[in-house]
Scaffold this active site. Structure first.
Site, mmCIF file in Angstrom:
data_model
loop_
_atom_site.group_PDB
_atom_site.id
_atom_site.type_symbol
_atom_site.label_atom_id
_atom_site.label_comp_id
_atom_site.label_asym_id
_atom_site.label_seq_id
_atom_site.Cartn_x
_atom_site.Cartn_y
_atom_site.Cartn_z
ATOM 1 C CE1 TYR B 438 14.027 10.214 50.373
ATOM 2 C CE2 TYR B 438 13.067 8.130 50.974
ATOM 3 C CZ TYR B 438 13.150 9.179 50.111
ATOM 4 O OH TYR B 438 12.367 9.197 49.000
ATOM 5 C CD GLU B 439 20.106 8.229 49.977
ATOM 6 O OE1 GLU B 439 19.651 7.084 50.058
ATOM 7 O OE2 GLU B 439 21.326 8.478 49.920
ATOM 8 N N GLY B 440 20.552 11.114 54.404
ATOM 9 C CA GLY B 440 21.212 12.164 55.190
ATOM 10 C C GLY B 440 20.221 13.262 55.486
ATOM 11 C CD GLN B 445 22.398 16.118 52.610
ATOM 12 O OE1 GLN B 445 23.246 16.494 51.810
ATOM 13 N NE2 GLN B 445 22.200 14.836 52.878
#
Lengths: 597, 597
Positions: B438-440, B445
């Protein structure tokens, strides 16, 4: 979540890595004609795909339960096991005289790969039965063989291994279960065993427990352990089942995965003592145990491969279906399937290449077991056995570590969908995690490899293996294609680095042993990484030789798989040397007081 | 399963890596006096240890549930959140004028580390609120700030991020949720969002949803996305709560871990449209989203550190208690604690050293955020911001990958007990697995690092960082102790290899982009590995300088931790170069047809 047996790659590994054609020419394996093997694999694939695989999630969600002192397996498991048994799958590698299929272990391992991929939890049961068969074949009395083997070989009864106790896990010698001799030649067994897979279940009419215990006055440690046969139901002289023995499952563990496999706490002798019979000599239990465990270690390594194959198939399918963003060269109108994104393809190729590398290693190991038993000359048998000894800890530990890593990559390919249980990717990640632990933790395997196996024949066994790798490496350099050049460029320094580290380790073992063994785990990883690169290179050469134009998709994929692994994975092997050799000082400096300060 | 905040190492990293003393000298952080920080950390430790940690297993076993359209969190969660809120912990890094603690992010991150270690699931809620606060501070209208910020800062209300839709995960630009302008300046929001953490719950009286949606006729892709504020309960002019908005949680995901965090499918506008207000400019939603996500990425990287710290503490405790076998020099009478076995100690040191390396990186990153906001000169702020940009994807991806690996090591240290749920080791392994997603995803990244951050200032940002590493490397060589020599011997080639690879990547990006980005993930791993080695080396130097005799246990441990990491982990960095640079041909040769053949 369906499973399709990778028959093409399996057969390729059997023929070109395990050496099946040569095995089939041995008298013991005359049953293993090429078309027979084909038929066996295809039938096993049907059982795996149609019967075992659909129950994998059922086993996870509706796992084994204990009720009123009896274990009930997941819905469908007893029927699936019945089909397994009726198909004769339990006895594939048992000789025809003993009522088995008379096929090589290599073929049995291929069958087992499919069943474990399809359903790791239920397949654990026959793996344990196989260990029991091995132990009785090697160490059982004639009477024990006569009374128990036919039913175990047919799969009508199953077997368990009862080693672990609360205070005796990796340290088997610390076990306390007692065996007191009786006038009739039997023994009264009392004690508690934990982590007993399929210690009770409803898939077979009897369960033959093989139990490690101590005789009165036995020496301390592993030298005072004996092995006992303790059936759930006593067996009458005519082979019919008699009274229930004094043993019971007390509870089931609440595990992170393989919920379909009941992991029992077993209590022996609550009513005064379970009746058992000694297998093998007094205080000879450890040797018998190693007979049981040796092939079991390979079978657990195979679980790493199996779960990786399943995870890879599912990730590949998901990556073809799932569309996100636009990859280079993708359609402007529609999002690209994520398989077209380089980072996703990298993950998939890590899964594919390492899975095929594991398959090659496991099948090679299995083929060596066959040669160790039945090769034509004593020298060939001894040579094969030495290789079995060397490879088995690598097969177990390297493949189970990779099984976890590949299952984790499978979760990642799925993104958020990988973290929810509906896709199955999460189950593989949870299931896979047991394999580095049981049948001897991977740390124990690494110690076995470094301290017992490397020194075999003064290092001669590992040197013979390195010579084989060098020969194949030379064969690579004779090919003028760029891919083979890339493979050679990384295999050559990797094998030299492994050689150098091996020599340094052998020297270290004759000096600072405690310092040296701290590098055992990175050493095993390095060795597995190099063996994987070698076997993929060997596969690429074999594929290319079978297809001189090199234009079949299978050939191209084999060559590129070996290249990918060489550049991405094998290339990291030389860099592992310091991790093997330079840890001693830190480990020593970090005395326990400092570590917990 | 208890948790003890590692206050000594946290404070050390704050002082020597994040540069807290210098931060405290800035006018914005005058509140951050040394003894105030000490008191804050000690109080937060109590909340983490005594309130959050005991609920970690409760959350796992008795996770969030949805009943009659309302989410009920785990037993104890609302009360724990109340204590968190009443303690003012939600506003630690918010300026005093806005009602916050006025402390640096670095200190807030340290607080958050403890809370996430103690209970990753519940701590996710304030992490999301923090993102909402950031977004409103940066982009909200005065009215929005006035009406929503005070309650969000106090923690009376919480916030969510509504990005993902079934067809729009990593590809945010594919989202379809609609926002239609109304005459009163509000918007009607209709659409379905998935994977919304704490999308509904019973811990706060209102929830402020920040929702990405499209205006009518907006451009396709990310250029046509706007951000909307959509409260669960509408807020009256006097600040009191009004009618329930037209939004609801439809269902919760059945996840592998963080069961205490309700992951909602959210439906907006079932009754015609939820009422929302635009934040920032039309079609400017992506920029607002990045404001929300930037610190959230660091917070997720921190989760990797937090779960690793918890797993390490538990593995260490288990290894001290559990006795098996006899280690070299161990007592003959009694089995040794397994912490005395070299392979177990190796696992523990891998856990410890990598956890401390992660802490150093995350705290450094946080300190840079503080400098980027409040350093004395524009040049200093710009320099710090550039470093934040570069480090954040590494903090997120490297730390979350390591979080999974360290949790897995924790399972392994426990042996069979690690696979049963009672110990908690298995929960960390399951919980940790969400953070790389999650969060990318970590693949995103890696692409961000390689394609957006490396090219910053023509490669100047990464070169400036490499120069810092080289300077510390030179400082190592000035010390004549063996440990520092070992660290230098591995750090020096590692930084040179990273430099070489960085240059090659930058060159590749101006040519074969598709081939180059296939190496993004191994590149991020290599960079994280080198940064970790550097920061541990820097820590060792700082510890030694603060303790000239070098005889404190903490100093000795710091130096040996850096040495262990250097020989075992950092030493592998140069060998990663081919994986970064040589994958292009395999990835290209493996067209999709071949991969699925």
């Amino acid at each position: 979540m369906s499973y399709t047996a990778p028959l093409t790659d399996m057969r390729f590994a059997l023929d070109h890595i395990a050496g099946l054609p040569a095995l089939a020419s041995l008298p013991a394996y005359e049953a293993a004609e090429a078309d027979v093997v084909t038929a066996v694999l295809e039938e096993a694939a049907k059982l795996a795909e149609n019967v075992f695989a659909p129950l994998n999630r059922v086993g996870d969600e509706d796992g084994a339960k204990i009720e009123n002192g009896v274990v009930r397996t997941s819905p469908g498991f007893p029927d699936a096991y019945r089909q397994f048994r009726e198909g004769g799958w339990n006895s594939v590698p048992v000789s025809a005289e003993m009522g088995g299929g008379g096929l090589p272990w290599a073929v049995a391992i291929a069958v087992q790969e499919m069943l474990s991929s399809a359903n790791m939890a239920i397949t654990l049961c026959p793996i344990l039965t196989q260990g029991g068969i091995e132990a009785l074949l090697a160490h059982g009395s004639d009477m024990q063989k006569e009374r128990y083997l036919p039913k175990l070989i047919s799969g009508e009864w199953t077997a368990t291994m009862n080693l672990t106790e609360p205070q005796a896990g990796s340290d088997v010698g610390a076990l306390r279960t007692k065996a007191e001799p009786q006038d009739d030649g039997s023994y009264r067994i009392t004690g508690t065993k934990i982590f007993i897979s399929f210690g009770d279940h409803d898939m077979a009419e009897n369960i033959v427990h093989l139990v490690l215990a101590r005789l009165p006055g036995a020496p301390a440690g592993t030298k005072g352990i004996s092995l006992f046969l303790v059936p759930k139901f006593l067996v009458n002289e005519d082979g019919s089942l008699g009274a229930q023995n004094d043993l019971r499952p007390v509870s089931l563990e609440h595990k992170m995965g393989i919920h379909g496999s009941p992991t029992c706490v077993m209590s022996f002798g609550d009513q005064g003592g379970a009746t058992g019979w000694m297998i093998g000599p007094e205080n000879g239990g450890m040797r018998c145990m190693f007979t049981m465990m040796n092939n079991a270690r390979l079978a657990v390594g195979l679980q790493g491969l199996s779960v990786a194959e399943r995870a890879w198939q599912q990730a590949r399918a998901f990556a073809q279906e799932r569309r996100q963003g636009r990859a280079a060269g993708g359609s402007a109108d529609q999002a690209s399937p994520i398989i077209d994104h380089p980072d996703v393809r990298r993950m998939l190729l890590l899964m594919k290449s390492q899975t095929e590398a594991m398959r090659a290693l496991i099948y090679l190991n299995a083929g060596c077991i066959d040669r160790a038993h039945h090769a034509g000359s004593e020298a060939e048998r001894a040579e094969a056995q030495a290789l079995v000894d060397l490879l088995t800890p690598v097969s177990k530990a390297w493949c189970t570590d990779l099984g976890v890593e590949i299952a984790s990559l499978g979760v990642q390919v799925h993104g958020g969908m990988g973290y929810v249980e509906e896709t199955g990717a999460a189950q593989y990640y949870r299931d896979a995690r047991i394999a580095p632990i049981y049948e001897g933790t991977n740390g124990i395997q690494a110690l076995d490899l470094m301290t017992r196996k490397l020194p075999l024949q003064g290092g001669g066994v590992v040197q013979a293996l390195l010579a084989q790798i060098r020969a194949d490496c030379a064969a690579l350099s004779g090919r003028d294609e760029a891919a083979f050049g890339d493979i050679h460029r990384h295999l050559q320094p990797a094998v030299e680095a492994l050689d150098k580290v091996t020599r340094a380790v052998l020297q270290g073992l004759s000096g600072d042993i405690a310092g040296t063994i701290g590098g055992a785990t990175p050493f095993l990883r390095m060795m597995g990484t190099v063996l994987g690169g070698w076997l993929l290179a060997k596969s690429a050469i074999a594929a290319r030789e079978a297809d001189p134009q090199g234009d079949r998709a299978f050939t191209r994929a084999k060559v590129e798989t070996a290249r990918f692994y060489a550049t991405q994975v094998l290339s990291q092997a030389p860099g592992m040397a310091p991790a093997v050799l330079e840890g001693a000082e830190s480990l020593a400096s970090f005395d326990t007081d400092l570590l917990v300060a």
